[in-house]
Motif scaffolding. Structure first.
Motif, PDB file in Angstrom:
ATOM      1  N   ASN A  38       3.371   6.807  28.027  1.00 13.05           N
ATOM      2  CA  ASN A  38       3.688   5.757  28.994  1.00 13.05           C
ATOM      3  C   ASN A  38       5.001   5.057  28.659  1.00 13.05           C
ATOM      4  O   ASN A  38       5.360   4.073  29.292  1.00 13.05           O
ATOM      5  N   GLY A  39       5.716   5.542  27.648  1.00 19.68           N
ATOM      6  CA  GLY A  39       6.985   4.932  27.272  1.00 19.68           C
ATOM      7  C   GLY A  39       6.845   3.647  26.490  1.00 19.68           C
ATOM      8  O   GLY A  39       7.703   2.782  26.534  1.00 19.68           O
ATOM      9  N   VAL A  40       5.744   3.479  25.743  1.00 19.65           N
ATOM     10  CA  VAL A  40       5.473   2.238  25.025  1.00 19.65           C
ATOM     11  C   VAL A  40       5.282   2.537  23.534  1.00 19.65           C
ATOM     12  O   VAL A  40       4.626   3.514  23.177  1.00 19.65           O
ATOM     13  N   ARG A  41       5.881   1.682  22.679  1.00 26.03           N
ATOM     14  CA  ARG A  41       5.603   1.777  21.239  1.00 26.03           C
ATOM     15  C   ARG A  41       4.142   1.424  21.012  1.00 26.03           C
ATOM     16  O   ARG A  41       3.600   0.559  21.675  1.00 26.03           O
ATOM     17  N   THR A  42       3.531   2.059  20.031  1.00 26.32           N
ATOM     18  CA  THR A  42       2.134   1.768  19.730  1.00 26.32           C
ATOM     19  C   THR A  42       1.961   1.529  18.228  1.00 26.32           C
ATOM     20  O   THR A  42       2.777   1.972  17.421  1.00 26.32           O
ATOM     21  N   ILE A  43       0.903   0.843  17.879  1.00 32.03           N
ATOM     22  CA  ILE A  43       0.548   0.656  16.477  1.00 32.03           C
ATOM     23  C   ILE A  43      -0.176   1.915  16.033  1.00 32.03           C
ATOM     24  O   ILE A  43      -1.186   2.310  16.621  1.00 32.03           O
ATOM     25  N   THR A  44       0.359   2.569  15.005  1.00 27.80           N
ATOM     26  CA  THR A  44      -0.238   3.812  14.522  1.00 27.80           C
ATOM     27  C   THR A  44      -1.129   3.607  13.309  1.00 27.80           C
ATOM     28  O   THR A  44      -1.954   4.455  12.994  1.00 27.80           O
ATOM     29  N   GLU A  45      -0.934   2.486  12.631  1.00 23.03           N
ATOM     30  CA  GLU A  45      -1.738   2.206  11.442  1.00 23.03           C
ATOM     31  C   GLU A  45      -1.740   0.700  11.222  1.00 23.03           C
ATOM     32  O   GLU A  45      -0.725   0.038  11.431  1.00 23.03           O
ATOM     33  N   SER A  46      -2.878   0.161  10.813  1.00 26.60           N
ATOM     34  CA  SER A  46      -2.941  -1.264  10.468  1.00 26.60           C
ATOM     35  C   SER A  46      -3.943  -1.445   9.339  1.00 26.60           C
ATOM     36  O   SER A  46      -4.813  -0.600   9.114  1.00 26.60           O
ATOM     37  N   TYR A  47      -3.786  -2.565   8.645  1.00 26.13           N
ATOM     38  CA  TYR A  47      -4.611  -2.818   7.469  1.00 26.13           C
ATOM     39  C   TYR A  47      -4.700  -4.317   7.258  1.00 26.13           C
ATOM     40  O   TYR A  47      -3.715  -5.036   7.441  1.00 26.13           O
ATOM     41  N   VAL A  48      -5.892  -4.793   6.872  1.00 22.12           N
ATOM     42  CA  VAL A  48      -6.085  -6.192   6.503  1.00 22.12           C
ATOM     43  C   VAL A  48      -7.013  -6.236   5.293  1.00 22.12           C
ATOM     44  O   VAL A  48      -8.056  -5.577   5.282  1.00 22.12           O
ATOM     45  N   SER A  49      -6.611  -7.020   4.305  1.00 21.36           N
ATOM     46  CA  SER A  49      -7.468  -7.264   3.150  1.00 21.36           C
ATOM     47  C   SER A  49      -7.197  -8.683   2.670  1.00 21.36           C
ATOM     48  O   SER A  49      -6.105  -8.973   2.173  1.00 21.36           O
ATOM     49  N   GLY A  50      -8.173  -9.555   2.845  1.00 23.45           N
ATOM     50  CA  GLY A  50      -7.973 -10.968   2.500  1.00 23.45           C
ATOM     51  C   GLY A  50      -6.866 -11.554   3.357  1.00 23.45           C
ATOM     52  O   GLY A  50      -6.925 -11.494   4.577  1.00 23.45           O
ATOM     53  N   THR A  51      -5.822 -12.081   2.722  1.00 27.09           N
ATOM     54  CA  THR A  51      -4.717 -12.671   3.482  1.00 27.09           C
ATOM     55  C   THR A  51      -3.562 -11.685   3.686  1.00 27.09           C
ATOM     56  O   THR A  51      -2.607 -12.001   4.379  1.00 27.09           O
ATOM     57  N   GLU A  52      -3.634 -10.508   3.085  1.00 29.31           N
ATOM     58  CA  GLU A  52      -2.546  -9.541   3.212  1.00 29.31           C
ATOM     59  C   GLU A  52      -2.837  -8.551   4.331  1.00 29.31           C
ATOM     60  O   GLU A  52      -3.984  -8.131   4.526  1.00 29.31           O
ATOM     61  N   TRP A  53      -1.786  -8.155   5.048  1.00 30.85           N
ATOM     62  CA  TRP A  53      -1.954  -7.267   6.195  1.00 30.85           C
ATOM     63  C   TRP A  53      -0.651  -6.519   6.470  1.00 30.85           C
ATOM     64  O   TRP A  53       0.403  -6.889   5.978  1.00 30.85           O
ATOM     65  N   TYR A  54      -0.748  -5.446   7.243  1.00 28.44           N
ATOM     66  CA  TYR A  54       0.442  -4.779   7.763  1.00 28.44           C
ATOM     67  C   TYR A  54       0.113  -4.069   9.067  1.00 28.44           C
ATOM     68  O   TYR A  54      -1.044  -3.796   9.375  1.00 28.44           O
ATOM     69  N   ARG A  55       1.166  -3.789   9.833  1.00 35.54           N
ATOM     70  CA  ARG A  55       1.099  -2.968  11.042  1.00 35.54           C
ATOM     71  C   ARG A  55       2.261  -1.990  10.993  1.00 35.54           C
ATOM     72  O   ARG A  55       3.407  -2.392  10.764  1.00 35.54           O
ATOM     73  N   LEU A  56       1.975  -0.714  11.196  1.00 33.75           N
ATOM     74  CA  LEU A  56       2.992   0.320  11.271  1.00 33.75           C
ATOM     75  C   LEU A  56       3.081   0.786  12.719  1.00 33.75           C
ATOM     76  O   LEU A  56       2.068   1.172  13.307  1.00 33.75           O
ATOM     77  N   TRP A  57       4.277   0.717  13.285  1.00 37.08           N
ATOM     78  CA  TRP A  57       4.501   1.072  14.689  1.00 37.08           C
ATOM     79  C   TRP A  57       4.974   2.515  14.812  1.00 37.08           C
ATOM     80  O   TRP A  57       5.517   3.086  13.871  1.00 37.08           O
ATOM     81  N   SER A  58       4.798   3.091  15.991  1.00 32.95           N
ATOM     82  CA  SER A  58       5.116   4.499  16.226  1.00 32.95           C
ATOM     83  C   SER A  58       6.589   4.831  16.027  1.00 32.95           C
ATOM     84  O   SER A  58       6.935   5.977  15.769  1.00 32.95           O
ATOM     85  N   ASP A  59       7.471   3.855  16.110  1.00 31.95           N
ATOM     86  CA  ASP A  59       8.894   4.117  15.880  1.00 31.95           C
ATOM     87  C   ASP A  59       9.300   3.882  14.428  1.00 31.95           C
ATOM     88  O   ASP A  59      10.469   3.935  14.081  1.00 31.95           O
ATOM     89  N   TRP A  61       8.743   1.030  12.699  1.00 32.08           N
ATOM     90  CA  TRP A  61       8.861  -0.408  12.418  1.00 32.08           C
ATOM     91  C   TRP A  61       7.640  -0.861  11.637  1.00 32.08           C
ATOM     92  O   TRP A  61       6.508  -0.485  11.943  1.00 32.08           O
ATOM     93  N   ILE A  62       7.870  -1.662  10.608  1.00 28.47           N
ATOM     94  CA  ILE A  62       6.783  -2.185   9.779  1.00 28.47           C
ATOM     95  C   ILE A  62       6.784  -3.703   9.875  1.00 28.47           C
ATOM     96  O   ILE A  62       7.831  -4.336   9.754  1.00 28.47           O
ATOM     97  N   GLU A  63       5.619  -4.286  10.091  1.00 30.37           N
ATOM     98  CA  GLU A  63       5.405  -5.731   9.999  1.00 30.37           C
ATOM     99  C   GLU A  63       4.339  -5.941   8.941  1.00 30.37           C
ATOM    100  O   GLU A  63       3.346  -5.209   8.912  1.00 30.37           O
ATOM    101  N   GLN A  64       4.535  -6.932   8.096  1.00 28.70           N
ATOM    102  CA  GLN A  64       3.514  -7.233   7.095  1.00 28.70           C
ATOM    103  C   GLN A  64       3.620  -8.678   6.654  1.00 28.70           C
ATOM    104  O   GLN A  64       4.658  -9.311   6.839  1.00 28.70           O
ATOM    105  N   GLY A  65       2.531  -9.174   6.115  1.00 27.42           N
ATOM    106  CA  GLY A  65       2.530 -10.558   5.692  1.00 27.42           C
ATOM    107  C   GLY A  65       1.362 -10.859   4.775  1.00 27.42           C
ATOM    108  O   GLY A  65       0.542  -9.993   4.479  1.00 27.42           O
ATOM    109  N   GLY A  66       1.322 -12.104   4.356  1.00 26.18           N
ATOM    110  CA  GLY A  66       0.237 -12.524   3.480  1.00 26.18           C
ATOM    111  C   GLY A  66       0.514 -13.886   2.898  1.00 26.18           C
ATOM    112  O   GLY A  66       1.391 -14.618   3.363  1.00 26.18           O
ATOM    113  N   SER A  67      -0.232 -14.220   1.885  1.00 27.28           N
ATOM    114  CA  SER A  67      -0.007 -15.486   1.186  1.00 27.28           C
ATOM    115  C   SER A  67      -0.139 -15.232  -0.309  1.00 27.28           C
ATOM    116  O   SER A  67      -0.715 -14.236  -0.741  1.00 27.28           O
ATOM    117  N   CYS A  68       0.436 -16.136  -1.084  1.00 26.95           N
ATOM    118  CA  CYS A  68       0.338 -16.030  -2.534  1.00 26.95           C
ATOM    119  C   CYS A  68       0.098 -17.419  -3.107  1.00 26.95           C
ATOM    120  O   CYS A  68       0.327 -18.434  -2.446  1.00 26.95           O
TER     121      CYS A  68
END
Length: 133
Positions: A38-59, A61-68
């Motif tokens: 459909n011509g749209v980027r999609t999330i191909t992988e994601s993960y959450v554990s406690g406050t840490e997380w990430y999202r991997l996009w089909s192109d 692109w990586i987004e991730q975050g958390g707290s320390c």
């Protein structure tokens, strides 16, 4: 001097430019966006554990975050390393008191950052976010 503006000509030129969803963007083969049917980027992988997380996009692109925890400086190791140090990283203190200070970030590698207090109390934990390829 007054000139007439040809709105039709402007519209025609704009229609030939990159559209909002980047479908007509032309890039070298290895740089083209990886889109679904459909011509749209999609999330191909994601993960959450406690406050840490990430999202991997089909192109790629990586987004991730958390707290320390609180402290003068904290090193964060990314769950998903970036391909280089051309990523964006942000951090802030977590708290509600009057001693909330900006955080400074040192990119130590494609897989780590160090977060420093820019002044004041180091008793507050830190929240962070990073994105890039």
């Amino acid at each position: 001097m007054s000139e007439d503006i040809d709105i039709g000509a402007i519209s025609e030129v704009l229609n030939e430019k990159v559209d909002r969803d980047w479908n007509n963007l032309i890039l070298p083969n290895d740089m083209g966006p990886k889109l679904n049917t459909n011509g749209v980027r999609t999330i191909t992988e994601s993960y959450v554990s406690g406050t840490e997380w990430y999202r991997l996009w089909s192109d790629g692109w990586i987004e991730q975050g958390g707290s320390c925890a609180s402290g003068g400086s904290k090193t964060v190791t990314f769950l998903k390393p970036f391909s280089n140090t051309n990523y964006t990283a942000l951090a802030t203190s977590i708290g509600t008191n009057g001693e909330i200070y900006a955080q400074c970030i040192k990119k130590t590698s494609a897989s780590q950052i160090t977060i420093y207090n820019s002044g004041g109390s180091s008793s507050l934990s830190k929240s962070w976010y990073a994105c890039g390829y």
